[in-house]
Design an enzyme around this catalytic site. Structure first.
Site, PDB file in Angstrom:
ATOM      1  N   THR A 180      57.054  16.236  68.160  1.00  0.00           N
ATOM      2  CA  THR A 180      58.469  16.035  68.407  1.00  0.00           C
ATOM      3  C   THR A 180      58.960  17.753  67.940  1.00  0.00           C
ATOM      4  O   THR A 180      59.008  18.023  66.965  1.00  0.00           O
ATOM      5  CB  THR A 180      59.148  14.953  67.731  1.00  0.00           C
ATOM      6  OG1 THR A 180      58.660  13.743  68.218  1.00  0.00           O
ATOM      7  CG2 THR A 180      60.574  14.958  68.020  1.00  0.00           C
TER       8      THR A 180
ATOM      9  N   SER B  57      58.200  34.028  62.931  1.00  0.00           N
ATOM     10  CA  SER B  57      58.640  33.109  62.135  1.00  0.00           C
ATOM     11  C   SER B  57      60.054  33.275  61.922  1.00  0.00           C
ATOM     12  O   SER B  57      60.638  34.222  61.741  1.00  0.00           O
ATOM     13  CB  SER B  57      57.856  33.336  60.562  1.00  0.00           C
ATOM     14  OG  SER B  57      58.424  32.557  59.846  1.00  0.00           O
TER      15      SER B  57
ATOM     16  N   GLN C  46      57.007  39.860  60.615  1.00  0.00           N
ATOM     17  CA  GLN C  46      57.919  40.908  59.625  1.00  0.00           C
ATOM     18  C   GLN C  46      58.529  41.699  60.539  1.00  0.00           C
ATOM     19  O   GLN C  46      59.576  42.291  60.307  1.00  0.00           O
ATOM     20  CB  GLN C  46      56.878  41.726  58.765  1.00  0.00           C
ATOM     21  CG  GLN C  46      56.458  41.038  57.567  1.00  0.00           C
ATOM     22  CD  GLN C  46      57.324  40.478  56.725  1.00  0.00           C
ATOM     23  OE1 GLN C  46      58.453  40.761  56.585  1.00  0.00           O
ATOM     24  NE2 GLN C  46      56.832  39.419  55.911  1.00  0.00           N
TER      25      GLN C  46
ATOM     26  N   HIS D 226      61.932  31.959  59.083  1.00  0.00           N
ATOM     27  CA  HIS D 226      62.509  32.159  57.780  1.00  0.00           C
ATOM     28  C   HIS D 226      62.572  33.582  57.449  1.00  0.00           C
ATOM     29  O   HIS D 226      63.232  33.977  56.331  1.00  0.00           O
ATOM     30  CB  HIS D 226      62.007  31.192  56.764  1.00  0.00           C
ATOM     31  CG  HIS D 226      60.673  31.582  56.416  1.00  0.00           C
ATOM     32  ND1 HIS D 226      60.261  32.168  55.297  1.00  0.00           N
ATOM     33  CD2 HIS D 226      59.427  31.356  56.848  1.00  0.00           C
ATOM     34  CE1 HIS D 226      59.205  32.452  55.015  1.00  0.00           C
ATOM     35  NE2 HIS D 226      58.473  31.912  56.310  1.00  0.00           N
TER      36      HIS D 226
ATOM     37  N   GLY E 153      54.869  30.484  60.882  1.00  0.00           N
ATOM     38  CA  GLY E 153      54.240  31.558  61.344  1.00  0.00           C
ATOM     39  C   GLY E 153      52.764  31.322  61.122  1.00  0.00           C
ATOM     40  O   GLY E 153      51.975  31.864  62.364  1.00  0.00           O
TER      41      GLY E 153
ATOM     42  N   ASN F  17      53.352  43.006  55.864  1.00  0.00           N
ATOM     43  CA  ASN F  17      54.286  42.491  54.801  1.00  0.00           C
ATOM     44  C   ASN F  17      54.604  43.092  53.529  1.00  0.00           C
ATOM     45  O   ASN F  17      55.566  43.081  52.764  1.00  0.00           O
ATOM     46  CB  ASN F  17      53.832  41.018  54.890  1.00  0.00           C
ATOM     47  CG  ASN F  17      52.662  40.726  54.580  1.00  0.00           C
ATOM     48  OD1 ASN F  17      51.494  41.161  55.077  1.00  0.00           O
ATOM     49  ND2 ASN F  17      52.291  39.857  53.210  1.00  0.00           N
TER      50      ASN F  17
ATOM     51  N   CYS G   4      46.314  39.330  38.252  1.00  0.00           N
ATOM     52  CA  CYS G   4      45.045  39.103  37.261  1.00  0.00           C
ATOM     53  C   CYS G   4      43.587  38.897  37.957  1.00  0.00           C
ATOM     54  O   CYS G   4      43.407  37.949  38.659  1.00  0.00           O
ATOM     55  CB  CYS G   4      45.045  38.238  36.127  1.00  0.00           C
ATOM     56  SG  CYS G   4      43.403  38.442  35.140  1.00  0.00           S
TER      57      CYS G   4
HETATM   58  S1  FES Z   1      46.153  40.284  34.056  1.00  0.00           S
HETATM   59 FE1  FES Z   1      44.201  39.395  33.244  1.00  0.00          FE
HETATM   60  S2  FES Z   1      44.792  38.398  31.632  1.00  0.00           S
HETATM   61 FE2  FES Z   1      46.743  39.363  32.118  1.00  0.00          FE
END
Ligand code: FES
Lengths: 398, 121
Positions: A244, A206, A186, A208, A71, A152, A332
């Site tokens: 191919t 796509s 999707q 898969h 995709g 998605n 994070c």
């Molecule tokens: S989310 Fe930042 S250290 Fe855990």
């Protein structure tokens, strides 16, 4: 432990029927589809049959379909191919800020390395773009608009028909066709797509996500679309994509399309009912949980939840320890991975992005899976909250 | 990616929970991402006889909390001054750059325990 896979928007298992269909092309029918001998002709015939199956599913002409490696390649090919071939008309592109990375990163690349200008349309709290924003973004030097069909992460379905009308009206005004591309990775097999009625130029698919294996995708290219090839190197795919052909993969995609066409309506209803049951169960059992994207039309299999007071990644791993596979939009923000750009674009606040998980159901999902998930999820969240100073502090404030 | 050590500690967490009659309770937040660690310390004179924690955070933060809390038990307050992020990181098999600051959160918790104790006396 019985494993419950609820991450079908990431990838799907290969269905046995699909595997059956493709295996002969890895075993005895290994010919190169460009060869003139029997081996080659057998492969060629299989590729064209598969093309016909995908074409049938979306009501396209088979010749308007180009098989790709995935995709992302199809997205990249659509955007770069149109951008490079139409520069004399302008260098402005329009997309949304909830697109898949394959579109966003290609846009960024075109902007940074080739000086294209990109307008990113915002979405509202429901996850939908506003047609007025689209109308206002279009300029005489706009050459391409790329708007995903279904998202998605949250499953939100954009009003593609209406977007196409806006782009067509504008094209008429300026006397040049502004191309419209849509990432349908999707939605293929989950929502009806009919290019006889939907006036788009390019669609990404796509394998898969549709119970075919990884390594095969396709791009629908409406006839007369002016674009460059991304991969040069042969006459394959009518000179639009060198290399191919992945015969077995293409056969698998075709087989998956045939299954989707036969089952789509009933399967969508079944999945929506299971998803709704899971959703209602979770909202009933877990206080301060909310659903992201439920104010808009959604894919029938997708449930994106935000749960206050827990971290999405920790929740994911806790569920994984209990044999349940989900994904998360939390990451994070002080590390290298950014939290979900989709939830941010929808204005979901930080704590709720942190506590977001996506459950995406599929062909193998049963009612028993849904009930087991509900039970485990309720228990795990309860335990995590008992250990969460965040949750404790929030409670203390009330 | 999560290291095997992080996953191990996540799966086998030690010292989770709270201590009702803790002498010291210290809370630290990672300002960048909001991970919050709260540590409860039970003292016998100068020696830490028990410690528990509560955590809101990613898997690496959970593992780091578990590891650092374990390091506290049995040590005196002056002994824990030497607990640094590197030890926490090493105990978790070396954290990737993305997760490195979970060890900082752990070290901050140790500092906060010492600060709280100083403010008390
Ligand atoms: S989310 Fe930042 S250290 Fe855990």
């Amino acid at each position: 432990m019985r494993l419950i896979y609820l991450d079908h928007n990431a990838t799907t298992p290969v269905r046995p029927e699909v595997l059956e269909a493709m295996l002969p092309y890895l075993r005895e029918h290994y010919g190169n589809a460009s060869s003139l001998h029997t081996f080659g002709r057998t492969a060629r015939k299989a590729v064209e049959e598969a093309r016909g199956r995908l074409a049938h599913l979306i009501h396209a002409e088979p010749d308007d379909l180009v098989f790709t490696g995935c995709g992302s390649e199809a997205d990249s090919m659509a955007l770069k191919g149109v951008a490079f071939a139409n520069r004399r008309h302008g260098s402005h592109l329009v997309t949304t800020n909830v697109e898949h990375q394959a579109v966003l990163d290609t846009c960024r690349y075109l902007a940074e390395r080739f000086g294209f200008e990109v307008t990113y349309l915002p979405v509202d709290a429901a996850g939908l773009l506003r047609l007025d924003d689209l109308r206002q973004a279009l300029r005489p030097d706009t050459i391409l608009v790329s708007i995903m069909h279904a998202n998605n992460e949250v499953g939100v379905i954009q009003p593609l028909d209406a977007c196409a009308d806006v782009v067509r009206d504008f094209s008429q005004q300026i006397g040049r066709r502004v191309y419209l591309h849509s990432d349908c990775v999707q939605s293929l097999g989950k929502l009806p797509i009919d290019v006889r009625r939907l006036d788009v130029d390019l669609l990404t698919f796509s394998g898969h996500k549709l119970y075919a294996p990884k390594g095969v995708g396709a791009l629908y290219v409406r006839e007369a679309t002016v674009m460059d090839a991304l991969i040069n190197g042969g006459h394959q795919e009518l000179n639009r994509r060198g290399g191919t052909e992945n015969v077995a993969g293409i056969v698998a995609l075709g087989a998956a399309c045939a299954l989707a066409e036969a089952e789509m309506g009933a399967e969508a209803r079944r999945l929506a009912a299971l998803r709704d049951r899971l959703e209602a169960g979770i909202l009933g059992a877990i206080p301060e949980a909310r659903v992201n994207g439920d104010a808009a039309p959604r894919l029938p299999n997708t449930l994106n939840l935000s749960i206050a007071g827990v971290d999405g990644e920790s929740l994911l791993i806790n569920l994984d320890l209990e044999g349940i596979a989900v994904s998360t939009g939390s990451a994070c923000s002080s590390g290298s991975v950014e939290p979900s750009h989709v939830l941010r674009a929808m204005g979901v606040d930080k704590e709720y992005i942190r506590g977001s998980v996506r459950l995406s159901l599929g062909h193998g999902t049963s009612a028993a899976d849904v009930d087991a998930t509900l039970e485990v999820m309720t228990r795990v969240v309860e335990r995590m909250r008992q250990l969460s100073p965040q949750w404790e502090d929030a409670r203390a404030l009330r | 990616m999560l290291t095997d050590e992080v996953l191990y500690h996540f799966k086998n967490p030690q010292h989770q929970g709270s201590i009702e009659d803790a002498e010291i309770v210290a809370s630290v937040v990672n300002p960048a991402c909001g991970d919050t660690l709260k540590v409860y310390v039970k003292l016998d004179g100068d020696r830490i006889t028990d410690a528990k924690y509560k955590i809101y955070g990613c898997a690496a933060a959970v593992a780091a909390s578990s590891v650092v809390t374990g390091m506290l038990i049995g040590k005196t307050l002056s002994e824990i001054e030497s607990i640094k992020r590197e030890q926490v990181s090493d105990a978790l098999g070396g954290l990737s750059p993305t997760h490195a600051h979970t060890a900082v959160l752990a070290e901050d918790a140790v500092k906060a325990i010492l600060r709280t104790q100083r403010e008390k006396s």
